[in-house]
Design an enzyme around this catalytic site. Structure first.
Site, mmCIF file in Angstrom:
data_model
loop_
_atom_site.group_PDB
_atom_site.id
_atom_site.type_symbol
_atom_site.label_atom_id
_atom_site.label_comp_id
_atom_site.label_asym_id
_atom_site.label_seq_id
_atom_site.Cartn_x
_atom_site.Cartn_y
_atom_site.Cartn_z
ATOM 1 N N ASP A 64 4.752 14.396 5.586
ATOM 2 C CA ASP A 64 5.317 12.956 6.080
ATOM 3 C C ASP A 64 5.274 12.671 7.510
ATOM 4 O OD1 ASP A 64 6.519 10.498 5.617
ATOM 5 O OD2 ASP A 64 8.252 11.130 5.979
ATOM 6 N N SER A 65 5.807 11.606 8.024
ATOM 7 C CA SER A 65 5.994 11.498 9.529
ATOM 8 C C SER A 65 7.069 12.195 10.122
ATOM 9 C CB SER A 65 5.992 9.924 9.828
ATOM 10 O OG SER A 65 7.109 9.425 9.034
ATOM 11 N N CYS A 125 4.412 10.459 1.396
ATOM 12 C CA CYS A 125 4.749 9.509 2.450
ATOM 13 C C CYS A 125 3.870 8.124 1.761
ATOM 14 C CB CYS A 125 3.842 9.694 3.740
ATOM 15 S SG CYS A 125 3.637 8.349 4.751
ATOM 16 N N GLU A 143 15.600 8.609 10.362
ATOM 17 C CA GLU A 143 15.655 9.653 11.439
ATOM 18 C C GLU A 143 16.603 9.963 12.180
ATOM 19 O OE1 GLU A 143 12.672 11.708 11.630
ATOM 20 O OE2 GLU A 143 11.873 10.730 9.886
ATOM 21 N N CYS A 199 8.891 3.752 0.435
ATOM 22 C CA CYS A 199 8.827 4.652 1.400
ATOM 23 C C CYS A 199 9.536 5.990 1.174
ATOM 24 C CB CYS A 199 9.291 4.047 2.683
ATOM 25 S SG CYS A 199 9.527 5.103 4.080
ATOM 26 N N HIS A 227 11.579 7.900 3.027
ATOM 27 C CA HIS A 227 12.650 7.806 3.845
ATOM 28 C C HIS A 227 13.830 7.037 2.985
ATOM 29 C CE1 HIS A 227 10.127 8.777 7.251
ATOM 30 N NE2 HIS A 227 11.219 9.130 8.017
#
Ligand code: DGL
Length: 265
Positions: A10-11, A73, A153, A183, A185
């Site tokens: 994932d990012s 992701c 984040e 998503c 997150h």
């Protein structure tokens, strides 16, 4: 049996919501997690950029001798999965197909399905396309939520800013049966999301569904690891990036002394 690890990317911290579910459902599997902090956020990038980045992540994980790749992701799943499957021999799974299959198996009559995801994912139309292919009578309500991944984040998932932001984003989901957290997150905001929806709305954490789906595949293909127990390794493409990755990971996974290594690409 296949003792090689499962690779996941994932990012940033988002895919940890998937990792956590894999550790519950597949406790013997070793996992190599790649957080591409150098290229965060994915959600605002073009399809071409996402494809190029995803290939780099897959190549890195393959260099670690993984037996399969999990795209943890939504953005990379929506824009790169099909192309990656055509380019590599290794099994590659994303979050969309298993989730749509799960919804279809609920056999709801004319389900009203909310999708909340990054701008890139919503722009791709991938969720809506797959949902309507499987359940033509469904109604899909899309909402992009570009602020949430950045807030996750920085660990802002339950403070006043998060409360206000989630309340705003939930306003368009007044009349739905299911909400897909499109998503990875977003499950970090799950408590606040529930608070702002009608009680009967089913909120889907795609990581839970993907872990269950992967377990079936691994068992059918006799690829399971029955010997080791739940270890994981974390690599970041930028260890110095301005993210609270280590604290968030330790808190979210309930682990101390997580060791993070650098992936150089
Ligand atoms: N967690 C990712 C997703 O599922 C990426 C979010 C981002 O980097 O913008 O879409």
């Amino acid at each position: 049996m296949d003792k090689r690890p499962i690779g996941m990317f994932d990012s940033g911290v988002g895919g940890l919501t998937v990792l956590k579910e894999f550790r519950k459902k597949l406790p013997n599997e070793k996992i190599i997690y790649l957080g591409d902090t150098k290229r965060f956020p994915y959600g605002s990038k073009s399809k071409e950029a996402i494809l190029e980045i995803s290939k780099k992540c897959v190549d890195f994980l393959i260099s670690k001798n993984v037996k399969m790749i999990i795209i943890a992701c939504g953005t990379a799943t929506s824009q790169a999965l099909d192309s990656l499957i055509n380019s590599y021999d290794i099994p590659i799974l994303g979050i969309i197909n298993p989730t749509v299959e799960y919804i279809s198996n609920l056999n709801l009559e004319k389900p009203r399905v909310g999708v909340i995801a990054t701008s890139g994912t919503i722009k791709s139309g991938a969720w809506e396309k797959k949902i309507l292919e499987k359940i033509p009578e469904a109604k899909v309500i899309n909402e992009k939520a570009p602020l949430l991944a950045t807030m996750a984040e920085t660990g802002w998932t339950s403070n006043k800013v998060a409360e206000y932001t989630i309340k705003e984003y939930m306003k368009c989901f007044k009349d739905i049966d299911i909400l897909i957290l499109g998503c990875t997150h977003y499950p970090m905001f799950e408590n606040l999301i529930h608070k702002n929806l009608e009680k009967n709305v089913k909120v889907l954490n795609t990581g839970t569904i993907l872990a269950q789906y992967t377990k079936k595949i691994i068992e059918t293909k006799k690829m399971e690891n029955i010997e080791t127990s739940g270890q994981f390794e974390i690599y970041l493409t930028d260890i110095e990036a301005d993210t609270d990755f280590l604290n968030i990971a330790e808190q979210f996974l309930g682990e101390k002394n997580i060791n993070i290594k650098e992936a150089n690409f």
